[in-house]
Design a protein around this motif. Structure first.
Motif, PDB file in Angstrom:
ATOM      1  N   ASN A 258      -6.955  10.977  -7.961  1.00  0.00           N
ATOM      2  CA  ASN A 258      -7.401  10.685  -6.598  1.00  0.00           C
ATOM      3  C   ASN A 258      -7.257   9.205  -6.278  1.00  0.00           C
ATOM      4  O   ASN A 258      -7.003   8.856  -5.120  1.00  0.00           O
ATOM      5  CB  ASN A 258      -8.848  11.142  -6.407  1.00  0.00           C
ATOM      6  N   LEU A 259      -7.409   8.332  -7.262  1.00  0.00           N
ATOM      7  CA  LEU A 259      -7.123   6.921  -7.024  1.00  0.00           C
ATOM      8  C   LEU A 259      -5.642   6.708  -6.715  1.00  0.00           C
ATOM      9  O   LEU A 259      -5.290   5.981  -5.782  1.00  0.00           O
ATOM     10  CB  LEU A 259      -7.524   6.094  -8.246  1.00  0.00           C
ATOM     11  N   ILE A 260      -4.788   7.356  -7.494  1.00  0.00           N
ATOM     12  CA  ILE A 260      -3.352   7.240  -7.237  1.00  0.00           C
ATOM     13  C   ILE A 260      -3.013   7.865  -5.886  1.00  0.00           C
ATOM     14  O   ILE A 260      -2.231   7.302  -5.098  1.00  0.00           O
ATOM     15  CB  ILE A 260      -2.555   7.915  -8.366  1.00  0.00           C
ATOM     16  N   GLY A 261      -3.597   9.015  -5.584  1.00  0.00           N
ATOM     17  CA  GLY A 261      -3.354   9.654  -4.298  1.00  0.00           C
ATOM     18  C   GLY A 261      -3.797   8.795  -3.131  1.00  0.00           C
ATOM     19  O   GLY A 261      -3.137   8.754  -2.085  1.00  0.00           O
ATOM     20  N   ARG A 262      -4.912   8.083  -3.302  1.00  0.00           N
ATOM     21  CA  ARG A 262      -5.381   7.178  -2.247  1.00  0.00           C
ATOM     22  C   ARG A 262      -4.369   6.071  -1.996  1.00  0.00           C
ATOM     23  O   ARG A 262      -4.047   5.749  -0.842  1.00  0.00           O
ATOM     24  CB  ARG A 262      -6.727   6.576  -2.643  1.00  0.00           C
ATOM     25  N   HIS A 263      -3.855   5.464  -3.052  1.00  0.00           N
ATOM     26  CA  HIS A 263      -2.845   4.409  -2.892  1.00  0.00           C
ATOM     27  C   HIS A 263      -1.591   4.961  -2.222  1.00  0.00           C
ATOM     28  O   HIS A 263      -0.996   4.283  -1.366  1.00  0.00           O
ATOM     29  CB  HIS A 263      -2.504   3.810  -4.256  1.00  0.00           C
ATOM     30  N   LYS A 264      -1.176   6.151  -2.605  1.00  0.00           N
ATOM     31  CA  LYS A 264       0.007   6.750  -1.990  1.00  0.00           C
ATOM     32  C   LYS A 264      -0.212   6.987  -0.497  1.00  0.00           C
ATOM     33  O   LYS A 264       0.681   6.754   0.325  1.00  0.00           O
ATOM     34  CB  LYS A 264       0.339   8.074  -2.692  1.00  0.00           C
ATOM     35  N   TYR A 265      -1.402   7.452  -0.144  1.00  0.00           N
ATOM     36  CA  TYR A 265      -1.695   7.731   1.257  1.00  0.00           C
ATOM     37  C   TYR A 265      -1.717   6.441   2.078  1.00  0.00           C
ATOM     38  O   TYR A 265      -1.122   6.372   3.167  1.00  0.00           O
ATOM     39  CB  TYR A 265      -3.039   8.447   1.373  1.00  0.00           C
ATOM     40  N   VAL A 266      -2.389   5.405   1.576  1.00  0.00           N
ATOM     41  CA  VAL A 266      -2.429   4.126   2.293  1.00  0.00           C
ATOM     42  C   VAL A 266      -1.034   3.545   2.421  1.00  0.00           C
ATOM     43  O   VAL A 266      -0.660   3.000   3.466  1.00  0.00           O
ATOM     44  CB  VAL A 266      -3.373   3.150   1.558  1.00  0.00           C
ATOM     45  N   GLN A 267      -0.248   3.686   1.366  1.00  0.00           N
ATOM     46  CA  GLN A 267       1.113   3.182   1.411  1.00  0.00           C
ATOM     47  C   GLN A 267       1.929   3.897   2.484  1.00  0.00           C
ATOM     48  O   GLN A 267       2.722   3.268   3.202  1.00  0.00           O
ATOM     49  CB  GLN A 267       1.766   3.355   0.039  1.00  0.00           C
ATOM     50  N   SER A 268       1.736   5.193   2.632  1.00  0.00           N
ATOM     51  CA  SER A 268       2.463   5.944   3.663  1.00  0.00           C
ATOM     52  C   SER A 268       2.012   5.527   5.064  1.00  0.00           C
ATOM     53  O   SER A 268       2.845   5.430   5.980  1.00  0.00           O
ATOM     54  CB  SER A 268       2.252   7.444   3.468  1.00  0.00           C
ATOM     55  N   ILE A 269       0.711   5.257   5.249  1.00  0.00           N
ATOM     56  CA  ILE A 269       0.212   4.806   6.554  1.00  0.00           C
ATOM     57  C   ILE A 269       0.798   3.447   6.919  1.00  0.00           C
ATOM     58  O   ILE A 269       1.254   3.217   8.060  1.00  0.00           O
ATOM     59  CB  ILE A 269      -1.323   4.745   6.544  1.00  0.00           C
ATOM     60  N   LEU A 270       0.811   2.529   5.967  1.00  0.00           N
ATOM     61  CA  LEU A 270       1.371   1.207   6.232  1.00  0.00           C
ATOM     62  C   LEU A 270       2.878   1.284   6.480  1.00  0.00           C
ATOM     63  O   LEU A 270       3.420   0.500   7.284  1.00  0.00           O
ATOM     64  CB  LEU A 270       1.077   0.273   5.058  1.00  0.00           C
ATOM     65  N   GLN A 271       3.545   2.201   5.830  1.00  0.00           N
ATOM     66  CA  GLN A 271       4.971   2.381   6.067  1.00  0.00           C
ATOM     67  C   GLN A 271       5.217   2.872   7.488  1.00  0.00           C
ATOM     68  O   GLN A 271       6.145   2.403   8.167  1.00  0.00           O
ATOM     69  CB  GLN A 271       5.554   3.363   5.043  1.00  0.00           C
ATOM     70  N   LEU A 272       4.384   3.791   7.961  1.00  0.00           N
ATOM     71  CA  LEU A 272       4.505   4.247   9.350  1.00  0.00           C
ATOM     72  C   LEU A 272       4.230   3.108  10.330  1.00  0.00           C
ATOM     73  O   LEU A 272       4.916   2.984  11.359  1.00  0.00           O
ATOM     74  CB  LEU A 272       3.530   5.399   9.597  1.00  0.00           C
ATOM     75  N   GLU A 273       3.234   2.281  10.033  1.00  0.00           N
ATOM     76  CA  GLU A 273       2.941   1.144  10.906  1.00  0.00           C
ATOM     77  C   GLU A 273       4.100   0.157  10.916  1.00  0.00           C
ATOM     78  O   GLU A 273       4.452  -0.403  11.972  1.00  0.00           O
ATOM     79  CB  GLU A 273       1.660   0.452  10.443  1.00  0.00           C
ATOM     80  N   ARG A 274       4.693  -0.039   9.759  1.00  0.00           N
ATOM     81  CA  ARG A 274       5.840  -0.958   9.687  1.00  0.00           C
ATOM     82  C   ARG A 274       7.003  -0.421  10.512  1.00  0.00           C
ATOM     83  O   ARG A 274       7.673  -1.191  11.225  1.00  0.00           O
ATOM     84  CB  ARG A 274       6.248  -1.129   8.227  1.00  0.00           C
ATOM     85  N   GLU A 275       7.251   0.872  10.436  1.00  0.00           N
ATOM     86  CA  GLU A 275       8.319   1.466  11.239  1.00  0.00           C
ATOM     87  C   GLU A 275       8.019   1.353  12.725  1.00  0.00           C
ATOM     88  O   GLU A 275       8.930   1.130  13.540  1.00  0.00           O
ATOM     89  CB  GLU A 275       8.508   2.922  10.836  1.00  0.00           C
TER      90      GLU A 275
END
Length: 530
Positions: A258-275
């Protein structure tokens, strides 16, 4: 002429017409503004719903990954516990002593040796009240080869033969059938494989040989009374060690994934914001406004760079992910021994004076286990007060040397280990977060509830398969001798380790507090987002 009259009409009523146009224009603008705001609200609601669905889907997938990872690691850990706490080898030694003491014509064949047919030691050699006649207990059964838990009390075969026979008859795959459920990510799968296939480690022990198995010589020098006592103590110790270790592994795996999943989820959100920032920049560069307000493009570049920096800070690489998951090697291969020693001390204190002929009901067994749990899970402070024990040293390695040893034993190359041990590395950040969650009050509550559920799973199995009258209408539960309970406990350990699905793993996965704790971990990303 008509045009002149129309002009005169408008001129005479120009003030009223202007007022009317202003009213209609204002109404138009207000309606348009309201519609645009409603459209924005609708889009925001739709986006929030999509985001929640995406978060929920990711979270549920993460819990499935936890389940499959646990099922892959339990056989590896369980086999080590069973091998080093080899109750069947001691029982076999008792059988051999009993057979040797009889006349050759009366000695039973190897295929008929069973704990159920071995006479208990005489009262003159052990401080237990034991009748002189032989113990006749319920016959037992083995874990079937179809990966389903077999009944604990329905077979005429020896419970020793069931688990010490040919490996081809008893061997069950150490990993679940992945085609039956969602696949793990590559990093999770590779980390699990590295844990399962980790090189064997030798640990000194008075009862272990060079290959980690109990030595036969250590049993041949003991009397039958001493062997029977060891069977009693070791059977309870092994059962509770498997139970505790599986519970700890379940909670540790949920924290890690769940810690790894949290990092993956935040990373995907920031990637969408960057796009999104990149799209806004492209639109601005192509607009006419960029000719007059060029500074706006510079601000968009600054925002885009900030988003990229935050995404880089929360990114967890495949190598870091694999290293972090390899930390569970500590529990799977090493720290369960310390846990087992603590459990054995408590078992000896609570069972030393209990006769093998003592009649026990399910409630009696539950009371004995509750007393053992109290000793294992609490510690006494210097002032005489007690508190719940902190099991962080069982779940994770606590020193740099121990961490380095775990990563090396897990099969990771040295060039990846050294940089990751620095305090500022992503691996150290993940490990620090894990310690924080383990030492929290929420984890303590979840651990106690999970152990309650694990004990309930064990109790249900014993009530169903060992206490034969349990559940029959109008009949009292039949009490059984302590010696008759031991085969059921021994077989339950094998069913937890080998059977698929595992009742214990399934039961722990259904605990609401475990799911809630996982949700807290997964959703604790406020400090990662702006």
């Amino acid at each position: 002429m008509a045009f002149a009259r129309l002009s005169q009409f408008i001129r005479d009523r120009r003030r009223g017409l202007a007022t009317l146009v202003g009213i209609f224009g204002g109404l138009y603008l207000i309606v348009r503004y309201v519609l645009e705001r409603l459209e924005e609200v609708r889009d925001r609601v739709v986006q929030d719903r999509i985001a929640r669905d995406n978060l929920r889907r990711r979270f549920l997938q993460n819990q499935l990954d936890c389940k499959y990872t646990i099922l892959a690691l339990v056989p590896t850990m369980g086999e080590r516990i069973i091998d080093e706490m080899d109750v069947e080898a001691i029982t076999h030694a008792v059988q051999l002593k009993s057979a040797a003491s009889r006349a050759p014509s009366e000695a039973p064949s190897t295929g008929s040796l069973s704990l159920n047919n071995v006479p208990l030691p005489d009262t003159s050699t052990i401080d237990l009240v034991v009748p002189e006649h032989d113990l006749q207990s319920e016959p037992g059964s083995s874990v079937s080869g179809d990966q389903s838990p077999a009944p604990l009390g329905e077979s005429s075969l020896s419970w020793v033969e069931q688990f010490t026979g040919s490996a081809s008859d008893n061997q069950i795959s150490n990993s679940p059938t992945w085609s039956s459920g969602p696949q793990l990510s590559d990093s999770i799968h590779s980390a699990s494989v590295s844990l399962i296939s980790a090189s064997e480690q030798s640990y000194p022990s008075a009862l272990l040989s060079d290959n980690g198995s109990p030595t036969r010589d250590s049993y041949s020098n003991k009397t039958k009374a001493e062997l029977w006592r060891e069977i009693k103590i070791l059977t309870f110790t092994r059962t509770l060690t498997v139970l505790y270790s599986t519970t700890f592994l379940t909670l540790l795996t949920h924290i890690q994934l769940n810690l790894i999943g949290r990092h993956k989820y935040v990373q995907s959100i920031l990637q969408l914001e960057r796009e999104e920032k990149l799209r806004e920049r492209v639109e601005f560069d192509l607009s006419v406004g960029s000719l007059f307000w060029g500074s706006g493009g510079a601000q968009l570049e600054i925002d885009e760079a900030g988003v990229a920096l935050r995404a880089e800070q929360v990114e967890v690489s495949e190598e870091t992910e694999r290293m972090y998951l390899t930390v569970s090697w500590w529990l799977v291969h090493m720290s369960w021994r310390e846990l087992g020693e603590s459990i054995r001390k408590s078992v000896e204190q609570n069972l030393e004076g209990v006769s093998l002929k003592a009649l026990l009901s399910p409630e009696d067994v539950e009371r004995i286990i509750a007393n053992i749990r109290k000793d294992v899970e609490t510690e006494t402070l210097p002032d005489g007060s007690t508190r719940h024990r902190n099991f962080s040293n069982i779940l994770l390695p606590s020193t740099p040397d121990a961490i380095h040893h775990v990563l090396t034993s897990g099969g990771l190359p040295p060039h990846l280990i050294s940089p990751s041990l620095s305090p500022s590395s992503p691996f150290s950040s993940l490990l620090s977060s894990t310690f924080s969650f383990i030492q929290s009050s929420d984890f303590g509550k979840v651990l106690r509830v999970s152990l309650d559920r694990a004990i309930a799973v064990l109790g249900d199995a014993l009530r169903k398969e060992v206490f034969s009258n349990e559940g029959r209408d109008g009949e009292d539960v039949e009490k059984i001798k302590l010696a008759s309970l031991l085969p059921g406990l021994a077989r339950w350990c094998h069913s937890v380790v080998h059977a698929l699905p595992s009742d214990l793993v399934e039961g722990l996965g259904e605990v609401r507090e475990v799911t809630g704790f996982s949700a807290i971990i997964y959703s604790s990303y406020e400090d990662k987002l702006p």
